[in-house]
Scaffold this active site. Structure first.
Site, PDB file in Angstrom:
ATOM      1  N   GLY A   1     -19.915  -1.947 -12.923  1.00 45.42           N
ATOM      2  CA  GLY A   1     -19.931  -3.008 -11.927  1.00 45.42           C
ATOM      3  C   GLY A   1     -20.085  -2.485 -10.520  1.00 45.42           C
ATOM      4  O   GLY A   1     -19.728  -1.348 -10.208  1.00 45.42           O
TER       5      GLY A   1
ATOM      6  N   LYS B   1     -15.576   5.294  -8.666  1.00 43.41           N
ATOM      7  CA  LYS B   1     -15.906   3.961  -8.194  1.00 43.41           C
ATOM      8  C   LYS B   1     -15.193   2.904  -9.037  1.00 43.41           C
ATOM      9  O   LYS B   1     -15.211   2.978 -10.262  1.00 43.41           O
ATOM     10  CB  LYS B   1     -17.417   3.725  -8.298  1.00 43.41           C
ATOM     11  CG  LYS B   1     -17.863   2.313  -8.001  1.00 43.41           C
ATOM     12  CD  LYS B   1     -18.651   1.636  -9.119  1.00 43.41           C
ATOM     13  CE  LYS B   1     -18.044   1.670 -10.454  1.00 43.41           C
ATOM     14  NZ  LYS B   1     -18.599   0.723 -11.434  1.00 43.41           N
ATOM     15  N   THR B   2     -14.522   1.970  -8.429  1.00 42.43           N
ATOM     16  CA  THR B   2     -14.106   0.722  -9.052  1.00 42.43           C
ATOM     17  C   THR B   2     -13.279  -0.059  -8.038  1.00 42.43           C
ATOM     18  O   THR B   2     -12.366   0.498  -7.425  1.00 42.43           O
ATOM     19  CB  THR B   2     -13.293   0.882 -10.352  1.00 42.43           C
ATOM     20  OG1 THR B   2     -12.777  -0.386 -10.749  1.00 42.43           O
ATOM     21  CG2 THR B   2     -12.125   1.845 -10.182  1.00 42.43           C
TER      22      THR B   2
ATOM     23  N   MET C   1      -9.775 -10.208  -9.509  1.00 45.26           N
ATOM     24  CA  MET C   1     -10.264  -9.122 -10.349  1.00 45.26           C
ATOM     25  C   MET C   1      -9.133  -8.123 -10.628  1.00 45.26           C
ATOM     26  O   MET C   1      -8.214  -7.967  -9.831  1.00 45.26           O
ATOM     27  CB  MET C   1     -11.414  -8.398  -9.665  1.00 45.26           C
ATOM     28  CG  MET C   1     -12.666  -9.242  -9.468  1.00 45.26           C
ATOM     29  SD  MET C   1     -13.630  -9.481 -10.961  1.00 45.26           S
ATOM     30  CE  MET C   1     -14.676  -8.024 -10.922  1.00 45.26           C
ATOM     31  N   GLY C   2      -9.277  -7.435 -11.755  1.00 53.35           N
ATOM     32  CA  GLY C   2      -8.283  -6.441 -12.160  1.00 53.35           C
ATOM     33  C   GLY C   2      -7.871  -6.659 -13.592  1.00 53.35           C
ATOM     34  O   GLY C   2      -6.785  -7.169 -13.851  1.00 53.35           O
TER      35      GLY C   2
ATOM     36  N   ASP D   1     -13.745   4.439 -14.656  1.00 53.31           N
ATOM     37  CA  ASP D   1     -13.116   5.336 -15.624  1.00 53.31           C
ATOM     38  C   ASP D   1     -13.977   5.527 -16.870  1.00 53.31           C
ATOM     39  O   ASP D   1     -14.148   6.645 -17.347  1.00 53.31           O
ATOM     40  CB  ASP D   1     -11.711   4.847 -15.989  1.00 53.31           C
ATOM     41  CG  ASP D   1     -11.692   3.413 -16.493  1.00 53.31           C
ATOM     42  OD1 ASP D   1     -12.605   2.656 -16.178  1.00 53.31           O
ATOM     43  OD2 ASP D   1     -10.735   3.060 -17.198  1.00 53.31           O
ATOM     44  N   ASP D   2     -14.568   4.461 -17.395  1.00 48.94           N
ATOM     45  CA  ASP D   2     -15.403   4.608 -18.585  1.00 48.94           C
ATOM     46  C   ASP D   2     -16.687   5.362 -18.262  1.00 48.94           C
ATOM     47  O   ASP D   2     -17.139   6.209 -19.055  1.00 48.94           O
ATOM     48  CB  ASP D   2     -15.731   3.233 -19.180  1.00 48.94           C
ATOM     49  CG  ASP D   2     -14.540   2.629 -19.930  1.00 48.94           C
ATOM     50  OD1 ASP D   2     -13.987   3.320 -20.808  1.00 48.94           O
ATOM     51  OD2 ASP D   2     -14.160   1.496 -19.639  1.00 48.94           O
TER      52      ASP D   2
ATOM     53  N   ASP E   1     -11.252  -2.203  -8.833  1.00 45.57           N
ATOM     54  CA  ASP E   1      -9.963  -2.497  -9.458  1.00 45.57           C
ATOM     55  C   ASP E   1      -8.862  -1.553  -9.010  1.00 45.57           C
ATOM     56  O   ASP E   1      -7.676  -1.861  -9.174  1.00 45.57           O
ATOM     57  CB  ASP E   1     -10.077  -2.445 -10.982  1.00 45.57           C
ATOM     58  CG  ASP E   1     -10.867  -3.608 -11.550  1.00 45.57           C
ATOM     59  OD1 ASP E   1     -11.242  -4.506 -10.769  1.00 45.57           O
ATOM     60  OD2 ASP E   1     -11.107  -3.625 -12.767  1.00 45.57           O
TER      61      ASP E   1
ATOM     62  N   ARG F   1     -24.548  -1.111 -17.724  1.00 48.73           N
ATOM     63  CA  ARG F   1     -23.340  -0.757 -18.481  1.00 48.73           C
ATOM     64  C   ARG F   1     -23.641  -0.054 -19.800  1.00 48.73           C
ATOM     65  O   ARG F   1     -22.791  -0.006 -20.689  1.00 48.73           O
ATOM     66  CB  ARG F   1     -22.507  -2.019 -18.732  1.00 48.73           C
ATOM     67  CG  ARG F   1     -21.939  -2.628 -17.453  1.00 48.73           C
ATOM     68  CD  ARG F   1     -20.979  -3.781 -17.755  1.00 48.73           C
ATOM     69  NE  ARG F   1     -20.447  -4.390 -16.544  1.00 48.73           N
ATOM     70  CZ  ARG F   1     -19.390  -3.948 -15.873  1.00 48.73           C
ATOM     71  NH1 ARG F   1     -18.752  -2.863 -16.298  1.00 48.73           N
ATOM     72  NH2 ARG F   1     -18.957  -4.562 -14.790  1.00 48.73           N
TER      73      ARG F   1
END
Length: 550
Positions: free
Chosen positions: A79, A200-201, A248-249, A173-174, A203, A143
């Site tokens: 994302g 990056k995120t 979000m989260g 993380d993924d 969240d 993704r």
């Protein structure tokens, strides 16, 4: 590209680098590292990239003269998050500093472009259009998971064709787990390709002592807080609505906590606390209803409730149910796809354990159906599609009707529902994120020059002025553990959850009882890019409290 007045002004902004990166640097190795958990399993899976030392960059008093050009590839994965363009800009400037003939190639639409050999060379003309802008539209994102030998080998073909010696994967993380797996494989076969990750995120759940925050979190929470503040001002003006706001989260409540610290809502649910206290859905509903009733007794029939999107997975009973659902649907995906939609809930209930079947059948059909939707690419429930804010709002309304019949509630209740997600992912980066992202990218070029692979770009000391930031890298294996995905145990980067004894949550917990009964709303307003540092250059409140506690 037609640019707005703000875009034109922002194009002139020059991100500030840590002073250590402004000249020649040398990599100083620290102690060997180990994974955060499951050390034996992770070491066995990553024999070539496990146990590497942390790296910190220092000024090099005796720099080597001259460097050969290097070709680098970059992927935006997952994302969007504000600042991604500045990571690429910093990387571009960094490899051009190594040698002006170095070249940067961007793989289009994420890891899929890498596998399918879709790319563009990123020239200064392209890069200059995107400096200090939001979004990932310079090359797009995707993704696709990089997890098979066939994908790795297919990607290696284009790397060899373009003479790319280093690949930068910008992701969460993924995505960085994928980077770690790719680095291990290329090291194992002596492919001669370095793989470096960037954190990056929005969240905020990709962090540790050395990765102090993921990029985009600062900007996204400021955007959400602006809109929450606007709603609270409307709420305090009309004085007739309760606003249930989902944020979000999915795996951690960092966004909700940060927005609560900025805006001071009446209620903010923290998923990690719900899990720790083993709260049920009814416990959460009753708690909100009690606050609504207490405010109504003071004549205040309005307020705000912040809800993290992943809440449903942190309610212990629901978490157990979802885990069984994940395994059931992963093992029987083909059969489930053939079931008539009207019969799917009963098909699922018949195959669940008795306890989970009881919980599943007690849910509103809409929520039960949402729990059975197609999983995301990582095998997880798509919690953003579960309308938790509406579920809680309607259940609170029913609870208040019951309390009114018992003479324990005398007010009026009307709810409004909101979900803030995409609104924050592509905003123009705050000054903090513009600087941080540029530094992460430039720092990645230093890791390339240091010759390492399987590392994540790390810039820390982030509550200080950017010139004082500390630059280096950490082995990605250091952040990994084993988790169940698609019904099997796999190595993944461990998500950083809100810690209930942490400084940010503690500060929130000290104040929330007062916020609940009184109207102490704060209206942060929009992100400011020009003006005094105390308005424009501040990091998140979470970072401030975490550093103040050290």
């Amino acid at each position: 590209m037609k640019k707005s007045a703000l875009q034109k002004a922002r194009a002139a902004y020059q991100p500030k680098l840590p002073v250590v990166l402004t000249g020649a640097v040398k990599a100083v190795e620290g102690k060997p590292t180990h994974s955060v958990a499951d050390q034996d399993d992770i070491k066995a899976l990553f024999p070539n990239t496990y146990g590497l030392p942390e790296i910190q960059f220092e000024k090099d008093p005796n720099p080597a003269k001259g460097s050969t050009p290097i070709n680098v590839g970059v992927i935006l994965s997952g994302g969007q998050a504000p600042g991604g363009h500045n990571v690429i800009s910093g990387l571009f400037d960094g490899i051009k500093k190594i040698n002006r003939d170095s070249r940067l190639y961007g793989f289009l639409m994420g890891p899929g472009g890498f596998v399918d050999h879709k790319y563009v060379e990123l020239t200064s003309e392209i890069i200059d259009q995107f400096r200090n802008t939001g979004g990932f539209d310079i090359i797009g994102s995707g993704r696709t998971k990089l997890e098979t030998k066939a994908q790795f080998d297919k990607g290696l073909e284009i790397l060899k064709q373009l003479d790319i010696k280093a690949l930068i994967i910008i992701g969460g993380d993924d995505s960085n787990t994928n980077a770690c797996v790719l680095a291990e494989y290329y090291k194992q076969i002596n492919a001669g390709v370095q793989v470096i990750g960037c954190p990056k995120t929005i969240d905020g759940d990709l962090k540790n002592e050395v990765i102090e925050t993921s990029f985009g979190f600062d900007t996204a929470t400021k955007v959400y807080s602006e809109v929450i503040g606007n709603i609270q001002r409307d709420c305090n003006s009309a004085k007739k609505y309760w606003h249930f706001i989902k944020l979000m989260g999915r795996s951690a409540s960092h966004i909700a906590l940060e927005c609560a610290l900025q805006c001071q809502p009446n209620v903010c649910i923290i998923s990690e606390e719900v899990e720790a206290k083993k709260q049920t859905l009814n416990d959460i509903v009753n708690s909100i209803a009690d606050i609504v009733a207490a405010r109504a007794a003071n004549g205040n029939n309005y307020g705000t409730v912040l809800i993290p999107e992943g809440l449903i997975e942190f309610i212990p009973a629901m978490k157990v149910l979802i885990a069984e659902l994940n395994d059931l649907l992963a093992a029987n995906a083909a059969e489930f796809a053939t079931i008539e939609p009207n019969n799917r809930l009963s098909w699922v209930a018949d195959r669940l354990s008795a306890e989970n079947a009881g919980i599943f059948t007690s849910l509103p059909d809409g929520v039960a159906n949402q729990l059975c939707l197609d999983r995301d690419p990582h095998g997880n429930v798509q919690v953003s599609l579960i309308e938790t804010e509406k579920l809680l709002g309607h259940m609170v309304a029913r609870r208040l009707d019951q309390m009114k019949s018992e003479g324990r509630y005398v007010g009026k209740f009307a709810a409004q529902f909101h979900f803030f997600g995409y609104e924050g992912r592509c905003a123009d980066p705050s000054n903090f994120d513009a600087d941080y992202c540029y530094a992460l990218g430039f720092n990645a070029s230093c890791l390339i020059r240091a010759g390492v692979t399987g590392y994540m770009s790390s810039v820390r000391n982030l509550t200080k002025p950017s010139v004082q930031w500390i630059a280096g890298g950490i082995p990605i294996t250091m952040m990994m553990n084993m988790e169940r995905r698609h019904g099997a145990m796999k190595p993944v980067i461990q998500k950083a959850l809100v810690t209930l004894d942490g400084a940010a949550f503690t500060k929130f917990a000290e104040q929330r009882d007062s916020w609940a009964i009184n109207t102490e709303f704060v209206y942060p307003g929009p992100i400011q890019y020009f003006g005094p540092a105390e308005v424009c250059d501040q990091c998140s409140m979470t970072l401030k409290y975490e550093h103040a506690a050290k």
